[in-house]
Design a protein around this motif. Structure first.
Motif, PDB file in Angstrom:
ATOM      1  N   LEU A   2      16.797 -43.547  12.409  1.00 60.18           N
ATOM      2  CA  LEU A   2      17.143 -44.303  11.208  1.00 60.18           C
ATOM      3  C   LEU A   2      18.597 -44.083  10.861  1.00 60.18           C
ATOM      4  O   LEU A   2      19.144 -43.008  11.129  1.00 60.18           O
ATOM      5  N   GLN A   3      19.192 -45.071  10.231  1.00 62.63           N
ATOM      6  CA  GLN A   3      20.516 -44.856   9.651  1.00 62.63           C
ATOM      7  C   GLN A   3      20.397 -44.975   8.144  1.00 62.63           C
ATOM      8  O   GLN A   3      19.645 -45.818   7.630  1.00 62.63           O
ATOM      9  N   LEU A   4      21.105 -44.125   7.469  1.00 64.17           N
ATOM     10  CA  LEU A   4      20.962 -44.015   6.029  1.00 64.17           C
ATOM     11  C   LEU A   4      22.341 -43.910   5.399  1.00 64.17           C
ATOM     12  O   LEU A   4      23.169 -43.106   5.835  1.00 64.17           O
ATOM     13  N   GLU A   5      22.577 -44.722   4.394  1.00 65.12           N
ATOM     14  CA  GLU A   5      23.823 -44.600   3.625  1.00 65.12           C
ATOM     15  C   GLU A   5      23.640 -43.513   2.590  1.00 65.12           C
ATOM     16  O   GLU A   5      22.702 -43.566   1.784  1.00 65.12           O
ATOM     17  N   GLN A  52      16.882 -38.149  -0.785  1.00 67.21           N
ATOM     18  CA  GLN A  52      17.260 -39.427  -0.173  1.00 67.21           C
ATOM     19  C   GLN A  52      16.634 -39.556   1.221  1.00 67.21           C
ATOM     20  O   GLN A  52      16.158 -40.623   1.616  1.00 67.21           O
ATOM     21  N   ILE A  53      16.654 -38.449   1.950  1.00 68.16           N
ATOM     22  CA  ILE A  53      16.084 -38.473   3.303  1.00 68.16           C
ATOM     23  C   ILE A  53      14.573 -38.629   3.247  1.00 68.16           C
ATOM     24  O   ILE A  53      13.980 -39.433   3.981  1.00 68.16           O
ATOM     25  N   GLU A  54      13.946 -37.890   2.364  1.00 69.43           N
ATOM     26  CA  GLU A  54      12.481 -37.993   2.244  1.00 69.43           C
ATOM     27  C   GLU A  54      12.076 -39.412   1.863  1.00 69.43           C
ATOM     28  O   GLU A  54      11.093 -39.948   2.380  1.00 69.43           O
ATOM     29  N   ALA A  55      12.846 -40.044   0.987  1.00 69.90           N
ATOM     30  CA  ALA A  55      12.525 -41.414   0.577  1.00 69.90           C
ATOM     31  C   ALA A  55      12.728 -42.398   1.727  1.00 69.90           C
ATOM     32  O   ALA A  55      11.967 -43.359   1.889  1.00 69.90           O
ATOM     33  N   ALA A  56      13.731 -42.135   2.571  1.00 67.03           N
ATOM     34  CA  ALA A  56      13.986 -43.040   3.702  1.00 67.03           C
ATOM     35  C   ALA A  56      12.902 -42.921   4.773  1.00 67.03           C
ATOM     36  O   ALA A  56      12.546 -43.903   5.427  1.00 67.03           O
ATOM     37  N   PRO A 100       8.354 -44.430   4.202  1.00 65.07           N
ATOM     38  CA  PRO A 100       7.671 -45.680   4.569  1.00 65.07           C
ATOM     39  C   PRO A 100       7.195 -45.716   6.025  1.00 65.07           C
ATOM     40  O   PRO A 100       6.379 -46.562   6.390  1.00 65.07           O
ATOM     41  N   HIS A 101       7.696 -44.803   6.845  1.00 66.70           N
ATOM     42  CA  HIS A 101       7.379 -44.845   8.280  1.00 66.70           C
ATOM     43  C   HIS A 101       6.208 -43.952   8.650  1.00 66.70           C
ATOM     44  O   HIS A 101       5.724 -43.991   9.781  1.00 66.70           O
ATOM     45  N   GLY A 102       5.753 -43.116   7.753  1.00 67.56           N
ATOM     46  CA  GLY A 102       4.650 -42.200   8.054  1.00 67.56           C
ATOM     47  C   GLY A 102       4.963 -40.841   7.461  1.00 67.56           C
ATOM     48  O   GLY A 102       5.918 -40.677   6.693  1.00 67.56           O
ATOM     49  N   ARG A 103       4.140 -39.875   7.831  1.00 65.62           N
ATOM     50  CA  ARG A 103       4.343 -38.520   7.314  1.00 65.62           C
ATOM     51  C   ARG A 103       5.327 -37.800   8.227  1.00 65.62           C
ATOM     52  O   ARG A 103       5.036 -37.549   9.407  1.00 65.62           O
ATOM     53  N   ALA A 123      15.861 -34.418  11.522  1.00 63.70           N
ATOM     54  CA  ALA A 123      17.184 -33.817  11.387  1.00 63.70           C
ATOM     55  C   ALA A 123      18.215 -34.927  11.286  1.00 63.70           C
ATOM     56  O   ALA A 123      18.049 -36.010  11.863  1.00 63.70           O
ATOM     57  N   ILE A 124      19.267 -34.635  10.549  1.00 63.22           N
ATOM     58  CA  ILE A 124      20.449 -35.494  10.605  1.00 63.22           C
ATOM     59  C   ILE A 124      21.152 -35.130  11.907  1.00 63.22           C
ATOM     60  O   ILE A 124      21.506 -33.969  12.128  1.00 63.22           O
ATOM     61  N   THR A 125      21.331 -36.110  12.770  1.00 65.87           N
ATOM     62  CA  THR A 125      21.917 -35.795  14.079  1.00 65.87           C
ATOM     63  C   THR A 125      23.350 -36.316  14.220  1.00 65.87           C
ATOM     64  O   THR A 125      24.016 -35.998  15.194  1.00 65.87           O
ATOM     65  N   ALA A 126      23.786 -37.136  13.286  1.00 64.18           N
ATOM     66  CA  ALA A 126      25.185 -37.593  13.337  1.00 64.18           C
ATOM     67  C   ALA A 126      25.614 -38.039  11.940  1.00 64.18           C
ATOM     68  O   ALA A 126      24.795 -38.492  11.134  1.00 64.18           O
TER      69      ALA A 126
END
Lengths: 386, 68
Positions: free
Chosen positions: B16-19, B28-32, B35-38, B43-46
């Motif tokens: 995923l990409q997240l602003e 913010q990450i948990e909210a992103a 919707p895709h599952g549990r 990890a943020i990889t970049a």
């Protein structure tokens, strides 16, 4: 008589499957853990740091906590309760061939006979787990299971049979001769198995709420005279199981802390919540010989420092701790990623970041924090207050 | 029975990409991911340097419930 300085509860994170120069191989983070345990007096760390296949190190100051629980602890959803011993159930993938299965059972028997561990029951899944290995776009290793349901059913049966912790052994694909494995054995690659291992243990921990860790079952590799010392731990025997059994045998109990911590109403720990009936506060089966209600808990609020690679700060445990004000010691430890404190804007967001050029320096910072010294006072130039 | 059959939960790899918005990153990450599952592991990889807003790349494995 001098009074010993109280421990400084510290968490060491070396993420799995991203090729960390130190701690990215077969238990080569273990000397770091021993050093930081001595500096802090109380170190929480995870299997990727401690597991060296047939080699292990047991230290009452080191708390062996799998990544799923580490994330929840850091987010103030779990507390840890040290125990004298766990009853470690052994969960074997039905895909393991009979001879390889016998090797694992003998490794478990050896740990009972030579180390006095409490191991059992043992059971196999009702279907092969179907492990496959993948790489993410960053090059980090990940993995999948075709049959997560079979893993979870077997875990439930083991817990119902009295296991207070679970060691999982899944049959992993043999990749002898692959460029990725050759690079890893030569000391310049990513542990291709590690990501799938983490997914398995996270899945089971999430579902059961008790300590879980994984060892892969693999066919033996041909001798490699050029083997990197950091990968050598995995080539000493027929299984990678002994370190997991030793680690789990004293892994702390996982206690539901959502109502006691500051994040009431945070994301529920579903697996743990499902097991708390009749035993409020306890995430899963209790370990054996714990000292009851008097046993001091390690609460998330006691966490006083986190040590992590400077380029791998984007994981759940590190972010949760840093964002609630726990000092973050970032160590130069090259890996695939470049997710630094500066890139994430952690200091600008108010997080305390203490850079270290090595784990030796990080140990000095932990010791300084433990002694109540301001780390700034150890640096030069020392800027005037005025 | 295979993984995409009824009664078997799915483990899915995800990118995923997240602003990055203002405030703490974790929610913010948990909210992103939600919707895709549990999310089992992520990890943020970049981090895209110099972009505004800052663009984060996430890699994850999520668990999707079994179809009935």
């Amino acid at each position: 008589m001098a009074v010993a300085t109280p421990p400084l509860v510290t968490m060491l994170v070396i993420p799995t499957g991203i090729g960390c120069e130190q701690g990215g191989y077969a238990g080569d983070g273990l000397p770091v853990a021993r050093l930081l345990a001595a500096a802090s007096g109380s170190l929480i760390t995870h299997p990727n740091v401690m597991n060296a296949a047939a080699l292990y190190w047991s230290d009452s100051r080191i708390h062996y906590v799998e990544g799923w629980a580490l994330d929840r602890f850091s987010a103030c959803q779990l507390a840890l309760r040290p125990v004298r011993r766990q009853r470690v159930g052994l969960l074997l993938d039905a895909a393991i061939e009979p001879e390889l299965k016998a090797r694992h059972l003998q490794a478990a028997d050896a740990c009972r006979a030579a180390l006095g561990l409490t191991i059992g029951p043992v059971l196999s899944t009702d279907a092969p787990l179907g492990v496959s290995l993948h790489r993410g776009p960053s090059g980090a290793s990940w993995g999948r299971l075709e049959r997560p349901d079979a893993l979870l059913r077997a875990g439930e049966r083991l817990r119902a049979a009295g296991a207070t912790a679970i060691a999982v052994v899944a049959r992993f694909p043999d990749d002898a001769g692959s460029p990725a494995l050759e690079a890893y054995r030569a000391g310049s690659g990513v542990d291709a198995l590690a990501g799938a291992e983490a997914v398995i243990s996270h899945l089971l921990g999430d579902h059961l709420g008790i300590p879980c860790a994984h060892a892969p079952a693999l066919s033996p590799l041909p001798l490699d005279p050029g083997l990197d010392p950091r990968a050598a731990g995995e080539e000493l025997g027929h299984t990678f199981l002994p370190c997991v059994l030793v680690g789990l045998s004293r892994a702390p109990d996982l206690m539901d802390w959502r109502l006691a911590g500051p994040r009431v109403g945070a994301v529920p720990v579903e697996g743990a919540a499902a097991t708390t009936a009749g035993n409020p506060g306890l995430a899963g089966n209790p370990g054996l010989d714990c000292a009851g209600a008097d046993t001091p808990l390690i609460t998330p609020q006691a966490l006083a420092a986190v040590v992590a690679p400077a380029g791998a700060l984007g994981g759940a445990a590190v972010l949760a701790a840093a964002e609630r004000g726990v000092p973050l010691i970032t160590v130069v430890n090259p890996c695939l990623l470049n997710v630094t404190a500066a890139a994430l804007g952690l200091e600008a967001a108010g997080c305390t970041v203490l850079p270290a050029r090595s784990y030796s320096e990080a140990a000095g910072l932990v010791l300084a924090l433990r002694e109540g010294l301001n780390p700034e006072s150890l640096l030069r130039p020392l800027v005037s207050l005025s | 029975m295979t993984a995409d059959q009824p009664g078997v939960p799915l483990l899915l790899p995800l990118e995923l990409q997240l602003e990055r918005g203002p405030g703490p990153l974790l929610p913010q990450i948990e909210a992103a991911l939600a919707p895709h599952g549990r999310p089992l592991r992520w990890a943020i990889t970049a981090v895209e340097a110099g972009s505004e807003p800052v663009l984060l790349t996430l890699e994850a494995v999520v668990l999707q419930a079994a179809r009935p």
